[in-house]
Design an enzyme around this catalytic site. Structure first.
Site, PDB file in Angstrom:
ATOM      1  N   GLY A   1       6.199  -3.732   2.152  1.00  4.92           N
ATOM      2  CA  GLY A   1       6.018  -3.288   0.906  1.00  4.92           C
ATOM      3  C   GLY A   1       5.405  -1.865   0.880  1.00  4.92           C
ATOM      4  O   GLY A   1       5.147  -1.352   1.867  1.00  4.92           O
TER       5      GLY A   1
ATOM      6  N   GLY B   1      -0.467   0.654   0.558  1.00  5.07           N
ATOM      7  CA  GLY B   1      -1.690   0.250  -0.206  1.00  5.07           C
ATOM      8  C   GLY B   1      -1.766  -1.088  -0.801  1.00  5.07           C
ATOM      9  O   GLY B   1      -2.507  -1.427  -1.697  1.00  5.07           O
TER      10      GLY B   1
ATOM     11  N   LYS C   1      -1.047  -4.811   3.164  1.00  2.00           N
ATOM     12  CA  LYS C   1      -0.344  -5.206   4.387  1.00  2.00           C
ATOM     13  C   LYS C   1      -1.409  -5.369   5.526  1.00  2.00           C
ATOM     14  O   LYS C   1      -1.579  -6.412   6.113  1.00  2.00           O
ATOM     15  CB  LYS C   1       0.873  -4.838   4.596  1.00  2.00           C
ATOM     16  CG  LYS C   1       1.885  -4.504   3.779  1.00  2.00           C
ATOM     17  CD  LYS C   1       3.045  -3.606   3.804  1.00  2.00           C
ATOM     18  CE  LYS C   1       2.703  -2.350   4.141  1.00  2.00           C
ATOM     19  NZ  LYS C   1       2.376  -1.339   3.104  1.00  2.00           N
TER      20      LYS C   1
ATOM     21  N   SER D   1      21.338   5.036  -5.944  1.00  2.00           N
ATOM     22  CA  SER D   1      21.233   4.118  -7.393  1.00  2.00           C
ATOM     23  C   SER D   1      20.996   5.320  -8.631  1.00  2.00           C
ATOM     24  O   SER D   1      20.985   4.918  -9.748  1.00  2.00           O
ATOM     25  CB  SER D   1      20.000   3.653  -7.066  1.00  2.00           C
ATOM     26  OG  SER D   1      18.679   4.208  -7.263  1.00  2.00           O
TER      27      SER D   1
ATOM     28  N   LYS E   1      11.096  -0.816  -9.882  1.00  2.94           N
ATOM     29  CA  LYS E   1      11.699   0.255 -10.862  1.00  2.94           C
ATOM     30  C   LYS E   1      11.409  -0.017 -12.193  1.00  2.94           C
ATOM     31  O   LYS E   1      11.021   0.505 -13.439  1.00  2.94           O
ATOM     32  CB  LYS E   1      13.208   0.386 -10.757  1.00  2.94           C
ATOM     33  CG  LYS E   1      13.614   1.101  -9.580  1.00  2.94           C
ATOM     34  CD  LYS E   1      15.010   0.846  -9.489  1.00  2.94           C
ATOM     35  CE  LYS E   1      15.686   1.766  -8.268  1.00  2.94           C
ATOM     36  NZ  LYS E   1      17.180   1.460  -8.005  1.00  2.94           N
TER      37      LYS E   1
HETATM   38  N1  LIG Z   1      -4.598  -8.064  -3.212  1.00  2.91           N
HETATM   39  C1  LIG Z   1      -5.764  -7.466  -2.731  1.00  2.91           C
HETATM   40  N2  LIG Z   1      -7.074  -7.790  -2.986  1.00  2.91           N
HETATM   41  C2  LIG Z   1      -7.964  -7.256  -2.462  1.00  2.91           C
HETATM   42  N3  LIG Z   1      -7.976  -5.608  -1.907  1.00  2.91           N
HETATM   43  C3  LIG Z   1      -6.658  -5.309  -1.718  1.00  2.91           C
HETATM   44  C4  LIG Z   1      -5.538  -6.048  -2.126  1.00  2.91           C
HETATM   45  N4  LIG Z   1      -4.311  -5.282  -1.859  1.00  2.91           N
HETATM   46  C5  LIG Z   1      -4.959  -4.187  -1.384  1.00  2.91           C
HETATM   47  N5  LIG Z   1      -6.378  -4.205  -1.215  1.00  2.91           N
HETATM   48  C6  LIG Z   1      -7.273  -3.274  -0.756  1.00  2.91           C
HETATM   49  O1  LIG Z   1      -6.447  -1.996  -0.499  1.00  2.91           O
HETATM   50  C7  LIG Z   1      -6.658  -1.286   0.393  1.00  2.91           C
HETATM   51  C8  LIG Z   1      -5.414  -0.702   1.228  1.00  2.91           C
HETATM   52  O2  LIG Z   1      -4.857  -1.793   1.631  1.00  2.91           O
HETATM   53  P1  LIG Z   1      -3.926  -1.640   3.317  1.00  2.91           P
HETATM   54  O3  LIG Z   1      -4.429  -0.490   3.941  1.00  2.91           O
HETATM   55  O4  LIG Z   1      -3.926  -3.161   3.726  1.00  2.91           O
HETATM   56  O5  LIG Z   1      -2.549  -1.179   2.723  1.00  2.91           O
HETATM   57  P2  LIG Z   1      -1.343  -1.237   3.417  1.00  2.91           P
HETATM   58  O6  LIG Z   1      -0.555  -2.060   2.636  1.00  2.91           O
HETATM   59  O7  LIG Z   1      -1.404  -1.514   4.865  1.00  2.91           O
HETATM   60  O8  LIG Z   1      -0.590   0.203   3.037  1.00  2.91           O
HETATM   61  P3  LIG Z   1       0.150   1.017   4.414  1.00  2.91           P
HETATM   62  O9  LIG Z   1       1.507   0.715   4.166  1.00  2.91           O
HETATM   63  O10 LIG Z   1      -0.072   2.587   3.905  1.00  2.91           O
HETATM   64  O11 LIG Z   1      -0.345   1.008   5.854  1.00  2.91           O
HETATM   65  C9  LIG Z   1      -7.579  -2.115   1.417  1.00  2.91           C
HETATM   66  O12 LIG Z   1      -8.855  -1.623   1.397  1.00  2.91           O
HETATM   67  C10 LIG Z   1      -7.361  -3.294   0.843  1.00  2.91           C
HETATM   68  O13 LIG Z   1      -8.576  -4.155   1.031  1.00  2.91           O
END
Ligand SMILES: Nc1ncnc2c1ncn2[C@@H]1O[C@H](COP(=O)(O)OP(=O)(O)OP(=O)(O)O)[C@@H](O)[C@H]1O
Ligand SMILES: [Mg+2]
Length: 677
Positions: free
Chosen positions: A235, A238, A241, A559, A602
């Site tokens: 995904g 942020g 993941k 696309s 999209k």
């Molecule tokens: N569904 C959710 N509920 C609560 N907090 C969330 C949720 N989704 C994301 N967050 C918060 O958003 C912030 C960013 O998430 P994270 O660092 O895990 O992103 P990521 O998917 O690993 O991004 P990247 O690909 O840049 O590494 C974190 O502080 C996380 O706790």
């Protein structure tokens, strides 16, 4: 012959005798022949010829005219030479004695060892370090193979002088070998309800991921084994993941390790260097396991899509061995040389995009899509998770601050533009920081309410315009839907035509695929010149410039094909394009519209931009149905197969077909697009 000369001769002969004794290169017989010489001059010259003198020194002897002087000079040289030879001899003796001492010690040690071996006696005389290792190996529970290896290495170590470079290498190796958690495990908690509670405590939504984790738990509870599940969370940035992975570890009551694979190019980073390399170490996998101290942690391999590969080997291939349940029972690190069992490790990987992940790796992982959040989801995350979390981080209480809904909405729409919630989180933190400062400065009590009208004060002017659909229909500008790593977006694609000689210019940081797709769109429109009522020779007499603004973001992928074709058709026919229509789809030379990926992002972008109609490939109908079940999107969809249907929807009026009697148009003017709503 004067008495003085006589005396000098005697002295010189004595000196020469001494010289010959010291210098092994002059045969002793020489002495006899010299004593028999009567002529003092000849005697001096002959002796001088035996000495190792420099040319100018020899010359100085020849130049001495009187015999007396010549003899005196010679005597001086002889003195010097004798002194040099004596010092040389002394040095030689010293070196020899030293060598003899080392040899003697070595010999005695070897003899002692042989005697000890014979007697079967060991501890006596063993350095304390060796004894220490011996005890450690006996005390630690090691697999038989490892124990054998450790004992063998220790044997080698004990036979080495403790200062040898090789000894240090063996010591480091033994430390690694003994410290690895061969049998240490954390006991997993296995209460499903508890697991579910913790997962929900940390993250809002993410139903699919949580469901999958619970299933996994059920299996673990029944079989006691992981069964080689490797999750891959894909995904945009942020979306949580990394943070859900650490939450999974918490829910399972296991330790958590994270290794970022981004930019890793060297196979040895995964699998270590052989011990023959200076300063070699195990790879990151073994290092992390050793650090965490248990053999069953949750192991996050972050950013698997950013893995590189070059002449230093392919880290992907090494990862395969780590992630393949068939192979990872006996994972062999180059440094460790003995296999380590990784089958109890719960591996989770993450990636931003699917495509760059090496194929064989994809096959072994279970892909879980975590596409971007909708506004509603972001609201839920903000209220339930991010705001409470940030309040706590800033030492504020929930009663002290209230965010109004309109303020939150405005943060989402005007101050951030992303698929995940990272900037949202940062923005909330910025606001709270400012409020905290004010509270402290003014020593104010009571509650602060944040309304959307206050945001300017905290955050400055809005960064993004919400609903960026063009305000009026334009010629040569079509709105495309693109997928970028930060989620979906709408981009205008502009085409302008000028008098010229058929040059095609593409600007706006377009990738190779997008450039090719622009050329295909161009050919496709050319082949439809008649039907569109364009001069058939237009490409000879005009220059065409295709531009995709917001050039800072590199764009690629096929696309945008139909968007470019539509903008071209509009520029050439001078018919405006409807401003509230956006589109996505690949185009072929013959005008067929092919399916695309990233549809959900999209469509969310189209909705955010206030688009009314979206044109998409017919073949994406399945994806559309799936998305609409999840989030109903209030947009009119046109599913199309051919570019003519696209033009039919997008152009504000129908093109005037060219009237030509001798050459009837090859294509039907346009076909009604299939409508869904
Ligand atoms: N569904 C959710 N509920 C609560 N907090 C969330 C949720 N989704 C994301 N967050 C918060 O958003 C912030 C960013 O998430 P994270 O660092 O895990 O992103 P990521 O998917 O690993 O991004 P990247 O690909 O840049 O590494 C974190 O502080 C996380 O706790
Ligand atoms: Mg991350």
């Amino acid at each position: 012959m004067t008495v003085e000369v006589e005396a000098s001769i005697r002295m010189i002969i004595q000196q020469f005798e001494k010289y010959v004794k010291l210098n092994k290169r002059i045969p002793p017989e020489t002495l006899m022949s010299i004593i028999n010489i009567d002529n003092p001059g000849r005697l001096a010259d002959l002796i001088a010829s035996y000495l190792t003198l420099k040319v100018d020194e020899k010359q100085s002897i020849l130049e001495a005219v009187t015999v007396q002087m010549r003899l005196k000079k010679l005597s001086q040289f002889l003195d010097k030479e004798i002194e040099v030879l004596e010092v040389e001899k002394k040095l030689q003796g010293k070196v020899r004695r030293q060598i003899e001492k080392v040899q003697k010690e070595y010999y005695l040690k070897e003899k002692l060892r042989a005697i000890q071996d014979e007697l079967g006696e060991e501890e006596e005389g063993v350095p304390p370090e060796i004894g220490e290792y011996r005890k450690k190996i006996a005390r630690t529970k090691l697999p038989p193979e490892v124990k054998e290896k450790a004992t063998k290495e220790l044997e080698r170590l004990s036979k080495m002088p403790s200062m040898a470079a090789e000894a240090t290498v063996i010591r480091t190796y033994l430390d690694w070998l003994i410290d690895l958690p061969w049998h240490k495990k954390t006991k997993s908690k296995l209460d499903m309800a508890e697991v579910e509670k913790i997962l929900n405590e940390d993250h809002y939504g993410l139903k699919k991921v949580k469901e999958r984790i619970l299933e996994y738990f059920a299996v673990l509870q029944l079989t006691g084994k992981i069964g080689g599940t490797i999750l891959c969370l894909i995904g945009p940035p942020g979306v949580g993941k990394t943070s859900i992975a650490s939450s999974i570890a918490r829910a399972m009551g296991r330790k958590f390790i994270r290794v970022s694979l981004g930019g890793m190019r060297d196979e040895a980073e995964i699998r270590g260097h052989r011990r023959t390399y200076v300063g070699s170490l195990p790879g990151r996998i073994i290092q992390s396991i050793s650090k965490v101290g248990v053999s069953n942690p949750v192991f996050l391999l972050d950013e698997i899509d950013k893995l590189g590969s070059d002449f230093r080997g392919d880290p992907g291939a090494a990862l395969l061995e780590v992630l393949d349940p068939e192979q990872n029972k006996t994972f062999s690190d180059h440094y460790m040389e003995v296999p380590f069992d990784l089958s109890d490790v719960f591996f989770i990987t993450t990636a931003n995009t699917y495509d760059p992940i090496p194929r064989p790796l994809k096959d072994r992982m279970e892909i879980i899509d975590m596409s971007g959040y909708t506004e509603e989801e972001k609201m839920g995350i903000l209220k339930g998770y991010l705001i409470p979390k940030e309040l706590k981080n800033h030492g504020l209480k929930a009663e002290q601050i209230e965010f109004k809904d309109d303020a939150l909405m405005s943060i989402l729409r005007e101050y951030t533009k992303e698929a995940g919630v990272r900037s949202v989180e940062r923005t909330v933190a910025t606001i709270l920081r400012k409020i905290a400062t004010v509270l402290i400065k003014n020593k104010k009590e009571g509650k602060v309410t944040v309304k959307s009208s206050d945001l300017q004060e905290y955050l400055g002017a809005p960064k993004y315009r919400y609903g960026i659909a063009e305000e009026k229909d334009q010629i040569g500008a079509a709105t495309g839907l693109v997928w970028t790593e930060v989620g979906g977006d709408t981009v205008p694609i502009e085409v302008s035509v000028m008098k010229g000689r058929g040059n095609l210019t593409l600007t706006g940081q377009l990738g190779d695929v997008m450039q090719e797709s622009a050329k295909a769109a161009m050919s496709c429109i050319r082949s439809r010149a008649d039907a569109l009522g364009i001069d058939e020779d237009f490409y000879r007499k005009t220059d065409i410039h295709i531009h995709v603004p917001e050039g800072a973001v590199p764009k690629d992928g096929p696309s945008a094909g139909i968007t470019i074709a539509t903008a071209l058709a509009s520029a050439l026919t001078q018919i405006p394009i409807r401003h509230d229509v956006a589109m996505t789809g690949e185009i072929t030379l013959l005008g067929k519209v092919l399916p695309i990926g990233g549809l959900k992002e999209k469509l969310l972008a189209a909705r955010r931009a206030g688009i009314n109609d979206v044109i998409l490939p017919e073949e994406n109908k399945k994806d559309l149905d799936e998305i609409q079940q999840e989030i109903p999107i209030d947009i009119k969809f046109h599913l199309v197969k051919e570019i003519d249907e696209v033009l039919n929807v997008a152009l504000a009026k129908k093109p005037q077909q060219k009237q030509k009697t001798d050459n009837p148009p090859k294509y039907p003017p346009s076909v009604e697009g299939q409508m869904l709503s």
